[in-house]
Design a protein around this motif. Structure first.
Motif, PDB file in Angstrom:
ATOM      1  N   ASP A  11      -9.778  -1.980   8.905  1.00  0.00           N
ATOM      2  CA  ASP A  11      -9.220  -2.283   7.588  1.00  0.00           C
ATOM      3  C   ASP A  11      -7.719  -2.535   7.664  1.00  0.00           C
ATOM      4  O   ASP A  11      -7.205  -3.461   7.026  1.00  0.00           O
ATOM      5  CB  ASP A  11      -9.507  -1.147   6.603  1.00  0.00           C
ATOM      6  N   ALA A  12      -7.021  -1.696   8.438  1.00  0.00           N
ATOM      7  CA  ALA A  12      -5.563  -1.856   8.555  1.00  0.00           C
ATOM      8  C   ALA A  12      -5.215  -3.197   9.201  1.00  0.00           C
ATOM      9  O   ALA A  12      -4.273  -3.879   8.765  1.00  0.00           O
ATOM     10  CB  ALA A  12      -4.965  -0.704   9.366  1.00  0.00           C
ATOM     11  N   VAL A  13      -5.967  -3.589  10.215  1.00  0.00           N
ATOM     12  CA  VAL A  13      -5.695  -4.849  10.905  1.00  0.00           C
ATOM     13  C   VAL A  13      -6.003  -6.038   9.989  1.00  0.00           C
ATOM     14  O   VAL A  13      -5.212  -6.987   9.907  1.00  0.00           O
ATOM     15  CB  VAL A  13      -6.479  -4.928  12.235  1.00  0.00           C
ATOM     16  N   LEU A  14      -7.132  -6.000   9.286  1.00  0.00           N
ATOM     17  CA  LEU A  14      -7.468  -7.103   8.378  1.00  0.00           C
ATOM     18  C   LEU A  14      -6.441  -7.218   7.249  1.00  0.00           C
ATOM     19  O   LEU A  14      -6.019  -8.322   6.895  1.00  0.00           O
ATOM     20  CB  LEU A  14      -8.880  -6.925   7.809  1.00  0.00           C
ATOM     21  N   THR A  15      -6.019  -6.082   6.707  1.00  0.00           N
ATOM     22  CA  THR A  15      -4.996  -6.096   5.660  1.00  0.00           C
ATOM     23  C   THR A  15      -3.684  -6.671   6.194  1.00  0.00           C
ATOM     24  O   THR A  15      -3.039  -7.503   5.541  1.00  0.00           O
ATOM     25  CB  THR A  15      -4.772  -4.677   5.100  1.00  0.00           C
ATOM     26  N   ALA A  16      -3.311  -6.252   7.383  1.00  0.00           N
ATOM     27  CA  ALA A  16      -2.082  -6.761   7.999  1.00  0.00           C
ATOM     28  C   ALA A  16      -2.188  -8.265   8.241  1.00  0.00           C
ATOM     29  O   ALA A  16      -1.213  -9.008   8.016  1.00  0.00           O
ATOM     30  CB  ALA A  16      -1.799  -6.027   9.306  1.00  0.00           C
ATOM     31  N   ALA A  17      -3.345  -8.725   8.695  1.00  0.00           N
ATOM     32  CA  ALA A  17      -3.526 -10.157   8.951  1.00  0.00           C
ATOM     33  C   ALA A  17      -3.372 -10.955   7.656  1.00  0.00           C
ATOM     34  O   ALA A  17      -2.683 -11.985   7.630  1.00  0.00           O
ATOM     35  CB  ALA A  17      -4.883 -10.418   9.591  1.00  0.00           C
ATOM     36  N   ALA A  35      -0.690  -6.344  14.943  1.00  0.00           N
ATOM     37  CA  ALA A  35      -0.769  -4.971  15.446  1.00  0.00           C
ATOM     38  C   ALA A  35       0.404  -4.138  14.931  1.00  0.00           C
ATOM     39  O   ALA A  35       0.208  -3.005  14.461  1.00  0.00           O
ATOM     40  CB  ALA A  35      -0.804  -4.968  16.977  1.00  0.00           C
ATOM     41  N   ALA A  36       1.591  -4.696  14.998  1.00  0.00           N
ATOM     42  CA  ALA A  36       2.773  -3.966  14.531  1.00  0.00           C
ATOM     43  C   ALA A  36       2.669  -3.664  13.042  1.00  0.00           C
ATOM     44  O   ALA A  36       2.941  -2.536  12.609  1.00  0.00           O
ATOM     45  CB  ALA A  36       4.040  -4.765  14.838  1.00  0.00           C
ATOM     46  N   ARG A  37       2.272  -4.641  12.248  1.00  0.00           N
ATOM     47  CA  ARG A  37       2.163  -4.437  10.794  1.00  0.00           C
ATOM     48  C   ARG A  37       1.079  -3.404  10.478  1.00  0.00           C
ATOM     49  O   ARG A  37       1.222  -2.615   9.552  1.00  0.00           O
ATOM     50  CB  ARG A  37       1.863  -5.766  10.121  1.00  0.00           C
ATOM     51  N   ALA A  38       0.007  -3.396  11.271  1.00  0.00           N
ATOM     52  CA  ALA A  38      -1.093  -2.455  11.036  1.00  0.00           C
ATOM     53  C   ALA A  38      -0.795  -1.064  11.578  1.00  0.00           C
ATOM     54  O   ALA A  38      -1.510  -0.106  11.272  1.00  0.00           O
ATOM     55  CB  ALA A  38      -2.384  -2.987  11.667  1.00  0.00           C
ATOM     56  N   GLY A  39       0.236  -0.958  12.414  1.00  0.00           N
ATOM     57  CA  GLY A  39       0.574   0.335  12.999  1.00  0.00           C
ATOM     58  C   GLY A  39      -0.366   0.760  14.108  1.00  0.00           C
ATOM     59  O   GLY A  39      -0.620   1.948  14.311  1.00  0.00           O
ATOM     60  N   VAL A  40      -0.882  -0.235  14.838  1.00  0.00           N
ATOM     61  CA  VAL A  40      -1.784   0.046  15.957  1.00  0.00           C
ATOM     62  C   VAL A  40      -1.251  -0.674  17.198  1.00  0.00           C
ATOM     63  O   VAL A  40      -0.385  -1.543  17.108  1.00  0.00           O
ATOM     64  CB  VAL A  40      -3.239  -0.401  15.661  1.00  0.00           C
ATOM     65  N   HIS A  41      -1.797  -0.316  18.339  1.00  0.00           N
ATOM     66  CA  HIS A  41      -1.412  -0.988  19.576  1.00  0.00           C
ATOM     67  C   HIS A  41      -2.154  -2.314  19.689  1.00  0.00           C
ATOM     68  O   HIS A  41      -3.288  -2.450  19.235  1.00  0.00           O
ATOM     69  CB  HIS A  41      -1.734  -0.103  20.783  1.00  0.00           C
ATOM     70  N   ARG A  42      -1.495  -3.270  20.326  1.00  0.00           N
ATOM     71  CA  ARG A  42      -2.087  -4.598  20.484  1.00  0.00           C
ATOM     72  C   ARG A  42      -3.478  -4.551  21.122  1.00  0.00           C
ATOM     73  O   ARG A  42      -4.379  -5.274  20.672  1.00  0.00           O
ATOM     74  CB  ARG A  42      -1.148  -5.493  21.281  1.00  0.00           C
ATOM     75  N   PRO A  43      -3.725  -3.719  22.163  1.00  0.00           N
ATOM     76  CA  PRO A  43      -5.081  -3.672  22.728  1.00  0.00           C
ATOM     77  C   PRO A  43      -6.160  -3.283  21.707  1.00  0.00           C
ATOM     78  O   PRO A  43      -7.297  -3.736  21.808  1.00  0.00           O
ATOM     79  CB  PRO A  43      -4.976  -2.636  23.847  1.00  0.00           C
ATOM     80  N   ARG A  47      -9.432  -5.547  21.262  1.00  0.00           N
ATOM     81  CA  ARG A  47     -10.781  -4.998  21.463  1.00  0.00           C
ATOM     82  C   ARG A  47     -11.714  -5.430  20.344  1.00  0.00           C
ATOM     83  O   ARG A  47     -12.919  -5.542  20.536  1.00  0.00           O
ATOM     84  CB  ARG A  47     -10.747  -3.464  21.529  1.00  0.00           C
ATOM     85  N   ARG A  48     -11.151  -5.667  19.182  1.00  0.00           N
ATOM     86  CA  ARG A  48     -11.961  -6.024  18.020  1.00  0.00           C
ATOM     87  C   ARG A  48     -12.090  -7.531  17.836  1.00  0.00           C
ATOM     88  O   ARG A  48     -13.120  -8.027  17.401  1.00  0.00           O
ATOM     89  CB  ARG A  48     -11.343  -5.395  16.774  1.00  0.00           C
ATOM     90  N   TRP A  49     -11.011  -8.258  18.119  1.00  0.00           N
ATOM     91  CA  TRP A  49     -10.974  -9.704  17.930  1.00  0.00           C
ATOM     92  C   TRP A  49     -10.351 -10.344  19.168  1.00  0.00           C
ATOM     93  O   TRP A  49      -9.197 -10.067  19.494  1.00  0.00           O
ATOM     94  CB  TRP A  49     -10.140 -10.061  16.699  1.00  0.00           C
ATOM     95  N   PRO A  50     -11.075 -11.227  19.847  1.00  0.00           N
ATOM     96  CA  PRO A  50     -10.550 -11.797  21.091  1.00  0.00           C
ATOM     97  C   PRO A  50      -9.399 -12.789  20.908  1.00  0.00           C
ATOM     98  O   PRO A  50      -8.713 -13.104  21.870  1.00  0.00           O
ATOM     99  CB  PRO A  50     -11.772 -12.482  21.704  1.00  0.00           C
ATOM    100  N   SER A  51      -9.214 -13.277  19.669  1.00  0.00           N
ATOM    101  CA  SER A  51      -8.157 -14.264  19.457  1.00  0.00           C
ATOM    102  C   SER A  51      -7.742 -14.271  17.990  1.00  0.00           C
ATOM    103  O   SER A  51      -8.444 -13.737  17.120  1.00  0.00           O
ATOM    104  CB  SER A  51      -8.647 -15.660  19.849  1.00  0.00           C
ATOM    105  N   LYS A  52      -6.626 -14.921  17.731  1.00  0.00           N
ATOM    106  CA  LYS A  52      -6.139 -15.065  16.361  1.00  0.00           C
ATOM    107  C   LYS A  52      -7.177 -15.749  15.466  1.00  0.00           C
ATOM    108  O   LYS A  52      -7.444 -15.250  14.362  1.00  0.00           O
ATOM    109  CB  LYS A  52      -4.812 -15.839  16.360  1.00  0.00           C
ATOM    110  N   PRO A  53      -7.771 -16.861  15.885  1.00  0.00           N
ATOM    111  CA  PRO A  53      -8.759 -17.484  14.992  1.00  0.00           C
ATOM    112  C   PRO A  53      -9.929 -16.552  14.661  1.00  0.00           C
ATOM    113  O   PRO A  53     -10.411 -16.550  13.528  1.00  0.00           O
ATOM    114  CB  PRO A  53      -9.232 -18.714  15.779  1.00  0.00           C
ATOM    115  N   HIS A  54     -10.387 -15.762  15.631  1.00  0.00           N
ATOM    116  CA  HIS A  54     -11.474 -14.817  15.341  1.00  0.00           C
ATOM    117  C   HIS A  54     -11.046 -13.811  14.282  1.00  0.00           C
ATOM    118  O   HIS A  54     -11.814 -13.484  13.368  1.00  0.00           O
ATOM    119  CB  HIS A  54     -11.901 -14.091  16.621  1.00  0.00           C
TER     120      HIS A  54
END
Length: 188
Positions: A11-17, A35-43, A47-54
């Motif tokens: 949820d945090a990553v999708l919201t940040a995106a 990753a920075a906006r979501a407050g998580v590490h880039r890996p 692990r969840r999405w292989p690329s920006k378009p995904h």
């Protein structure tokens, strides 16, 4: 043992995106910035999405809604409601600005295009198709109506406006698309 996905991180990553799409647009969006906006590490993002378009496909799916068209028995009203949800999703969110860049990436990645169609496009179309099929059963529209063509005719002016930006995307445009399609398929 495989790690389980944490919904909180998803949820945090999708919201940040979505937020970053609004702030910087599709081209400037990076996985690192998400990753920075979501407050998580880039890996954790990779692990969840292989690329920006995904990632953006999932963000689009989370924002657009997948069941836009009701089936109340009032065909015009139901179709206008369905097309208006598309207007709101593409004009009231950062997704309309992201769509042209995402479409370009989908054109060069068949697997991603299939995923986009499955997750976003087909799911939304199916509710509208069901509404049209109900209208056929009620005898409101012609029984030989090509439902797939009508679905394309309804949404094409809206997507075209987003992709080319030549006219504003409005509820009135959604109504015009619905009225034009209905003029061609209603039982006379």
């Amino acid at each position: 043992m495989a790690r389980t996905r944490e919904a909180r991180i998803d949820d945090a990553v999708l919201t940040a995106a979505v937020d970053l799409l609004s702030d910087v647009g599709y081209r400037q969006l990076t996985m690192g910035a998400v990753a920075a906006r979501a407050g998580v590490h880039r890996p954790a993002v990779y692990r969840r999405w292989p690329s920006k378009p995904h990632l953006v496909v999932d963000a689009v799916a989370s924002q657009m809604g997948l069941t836009p068209t009701p089936d109340t028995g009032d065909l015009r009203s139901d179709l206008v409601t369905g097309m208006s949800t598309l207007v709101r999703a593409l004009s009231g969110t950062p997704l309309g600005h992201a769509l042209p860049g995402l479409i370009a990436d989908l054109a060069s990645d068949a697997d991603l295009a299939t995923e986009f169609r499955r997750r976003v496009f087909d799911a939304r179309r199916e509710t509208t198709a069901n509404t049209l099929r109900s209208a056929i059963q009620r005898g409101e529209i012609q029984p030989d109506t090509d439902v797939d063509f009508v679905l394309d005719a309804l949404a094409a002016p809206l997507y075209y406006s987003v992709l080319f930006g030549h006219r504003p995307l409005t509820d009135r445009l959604a109504e015009q698309a619905v009225d034009l399609a209905l003029a061609a398929i209603r039982v006379r």
